[in-house]
Design a protein around this motif. Structure first.
Motif, PDB file in Angstrom:
ATOM      1  N   ALA A  87       0.826  -1.214   0.000  1.00  0.00           N
ATOM      2  CA  ALA A  87       0.000   0.000   0.000  1.00  0.00           C
ATOM      3  C   ALA A  87       0.860   1.264   0.000  1.00  0.00           C
ATOM      4  CB  ALA A  87      -0.948  -0.012   1.202  1.00  0.00           C
TER       5      ALA A  87
ATOM      6  N   ASN B  33       0.953   3.965  -2.882  1.00  0.00           N
ATOM      7  CA  ASN B  33       0.530   5.343  -2.608  1.00  0.00           C
ATOM      8  C   ASN B  33       1.585   6.362  -3.015  1.00  0.00           C
ATOM      9  OD1 ASN B  33      -1.824   6.545  -1.826  1.00  0.00           O
ATOM     10  ND2 ASN B  33      -1.105   7.041   0.224  1.00  0.00           N
TER      11      ASN B  33
ATOM     12  N   ASP C 243      -7.596   9.136  -4.773  1.00  0.00           N
ATOM     13  CA  ASP C 243      -7.184   7.764  -4.431  1.00  0.00           C
ATOM     14  C   ASP C 243      -6.028   7.780  -3.438  1.00  0.00           C
ATOM     15  OD1 ASP C 243      -9.066   6.579  -6.008  1.00  0.00           O
ATOM     16  OD2 ASP C 243      -7.731   6.200  -7.703  1.00  0.00           O
TER      17      ASP C 243
ATOM     18  N   ALA D 294      -7.418   8.502  -0.002  1.00  0.00           N
ATOM     19  CA  ALA D 294      -8.192   7.369   0.525  1.00  0.00           C
ATOM     20  C   ALA D 294      -7.260   6.236   0.945  1.00  0.00           C
ATOM     21  CB  ALA D 294      -9.194   6.886  -0.526  1.00  0.00           C
ATOM     22  N   LEU D 295      -6.265   5.936   0.095  1.00  0.00           N
ATOM     23  CA  LEU D 295      -5.321   4.861   0.439  1.00  0.00           C
ATOM     24  C   LEU D 295      -4.472   5.264   1.647  1.00  0.00           C
ATOM     25  CD1 LEU D 295      -4.321   2.058  -0.248  1.00  0.00           C
ATOM     26  CD2 LEU D 295      -2.785   3.038  -1.956  1.00  0.00           C
TER      27      LEU D 295
ATOM     28  N   THR E  75      -6.384   4.674   4.690  1.00  0.00           N
ATOM     29  CA  THR E  75      -6.446   3.228   4.913  1.00  0.00           C
ATOM     30  C   THR E  75      -5.157   2.746   5.575  1.00  0.00           C
ATOM     31  OG1 THR E  75      -7.781   3.087   2.906  1.00  0.00           O
ATOM     32  CG2 THR E  75      -6.920   1.017   3.775  1.00  0.00           C
ATOM     33  N   ILE E  76      -4.005   3.279   5.111  1.00  0.00           N
ATOM     34  CA  ILE E  76      -2.712   2.900   5.700  1.00  0.00           C
ATOM     35  C   ILE E  76      -2.664   3.325   7.173  1.00  0.00           C
ATOM     36  CG2 ILE E  76      -0.209   3.352   5.634  1.00  0.00           C
ATOM     37  CD1 ILE E  76      -0.545   3.641   2.536  1.00  0.00           C
TER      38      ILE E  76
ATOM     39  N   ALA F 104      -5.185   3.596   9.260  1.00  0.00           N
ATOM     40  CA  ALA F 104      -6.015   2.664  10.031  1.00  0.00           C
ATOM     41  C   ALA F 104      -5.302   1.316  10.194  1.00  0.00           C
ATOM     42  CB  ALA F 104      -7.369   2.473   9.344  1.00  0.00           C
ATOM     43  N   LEU F 105      -4.711   0.812   9.108  1.00  0.00           N
ATOM     44  CA  LEU F 105      -3.986  -0.463   9.180  1.00  0.00           C
ATOM     45  C   LEU F 105      -2.814  -0.378  10.155  1.00  0.00           C
ATOM     46  CD1 LEU F 105      -3.881  -1.492   5.395  1.00  0.00           C
ATOM     47  CD2 LEU F 105      -4.987  -2.775   7.237  1.00  0.00           C
TER      48      LEU F 105
ATOM     49  N   VAL G 291     -13.486   7.977   1.049  1.00  0.00           N
ATOM     50  CA  VAL G 291     -12.719   6.730   1.073  1.00  0.00           C
ATOM     51  C   VAL G 291     -13.331   5.731   0.086  1.00  0.00           C
ATOM     52  CG1 VAL G 291     -11.782   4.879   2.517  1.00  0.00           C
ATOM     53  CG2 VAL G 291     -11.995   7.177   3.443  1.00  0.00           C
TER      54      VAL G 291
END
Ligand code: HEM
Ligand code: HEM
Length: 190
Positions: free
Chosen positions: A25, A29, A50, A53-54, A57-58, A60-61, A120
């Protein structure tokens, strides 16, 4: 070398899954940001959407990954590592965790400073943080964000070189410590 030794020298499956999803990811990104940088203004908007959004996501991960790390045992670095290797590896990993939080967070703050929310992938919308509006400050934060992003890419290069050294030359586990197969453990020359 018994099964127990092998299992001890490897990261847990959860750590492996987090590591590889986040690794792909982050590189993805970075490429998105570079592509947006060189695209026409109309295209850049969609690519940055994008990228944002990515990036979220990173973030949160990474929170999930850190929680996993705090609640699961990690293997010690192989005992044949030189002191400088231990220090360099640990420092690189620490800077990675810092950047995995700070980079997307800075992006989110800068984005919020121009009053924008983040869509997202059409799934849900993340509202701006309550930081007020300040385009100048947002721009400055984005400059730091872009520089920190480049630093991360150089560190990833260093990290890969380290993994290759330990896989191919020292043969003390290397990349297999982060994979569910292959030989791990300290069987190297002393
Ligand atoms: C781990 C996550 C992220 C990574 C690795 C990352 C990486 C990067 C990199 C390397 C650049 C520089 C591109 C260039 O100048 O060629 C960049 C720019 C940018 N990023 Fe991110 N980013 C992340 C998360 C985010 C988030 C969450 C947002 C917003 C919510 C964001 C918004 C932006 C914007 C708007 C730019 C353009 C900045 C400018 O030059 O004005 N990024 N990012
Ligand atoms: C692209 C972004 C990447 C990031 C952000 C990243 C981050 C990290 C972090 C933070 C750790 C430490 C884990 C811990 O102890 O908590 C780690 C370990 C590791 N990474 Fe990566 N990594 C990336 C890519 C890669 C790649 C491409 C490879 C392989 C070529 C790799 C191979 C490894 C290995 C083998 C370990 C285990 C180190 C050890 O022996 O203890 N990583 N990585």
């Amino acid at each position: 070398m018994g099964l127990t030794t092998t299992a001890k020298s490897r990261y847990s499956y959860g750590a492996m899954i987090f590591h590889w999803i986040i690794a792909v990811a982050v590189i993805w990104n970075w490429r998105l940001a570079e592509n947006a940088h060189h695209a026409s203004p109309e295209e850049a908007g969609a690519i940055f959407a994008d990228h944002k959004a990515l990036g979220i996501t990173i973030l949160a991960l990474t929170v999930g990954r850190i929680l996993w790390r705090l609640t699961h045992k990690m293997p010690a670095l192989p005992s044949n590592y030189a002191t400088w290797e231990k220090v360099l590896a640990r420092a690189t990993h620490a800077v990675f965790y810092f950047l995995l939080i700070a980079l997307p967070l800075a992006g989110w703050i800068a984005n919020s400073l121009s009053g924008r929310s983040i869509d997202v992938f059409g799934l849900f919308t993340i509202p701006p943080l309550p930081v007020g509006e300040n385009d100048k400050l947002g721009g400055d934060i984005y400059s730091v964000h872009a520089t920190a992003g480049s630093i991360m890419i150089y560190l990833i290069g260093l990290h890969i070189l380290g993994a290759l050294k330990h896989t191919l030359f020292d043969k003390d586990g290397g990349i297999f410590r982060m994979l569910p197969f292959g030989k791990v453990g300290t069987t190297a020359r002393h």
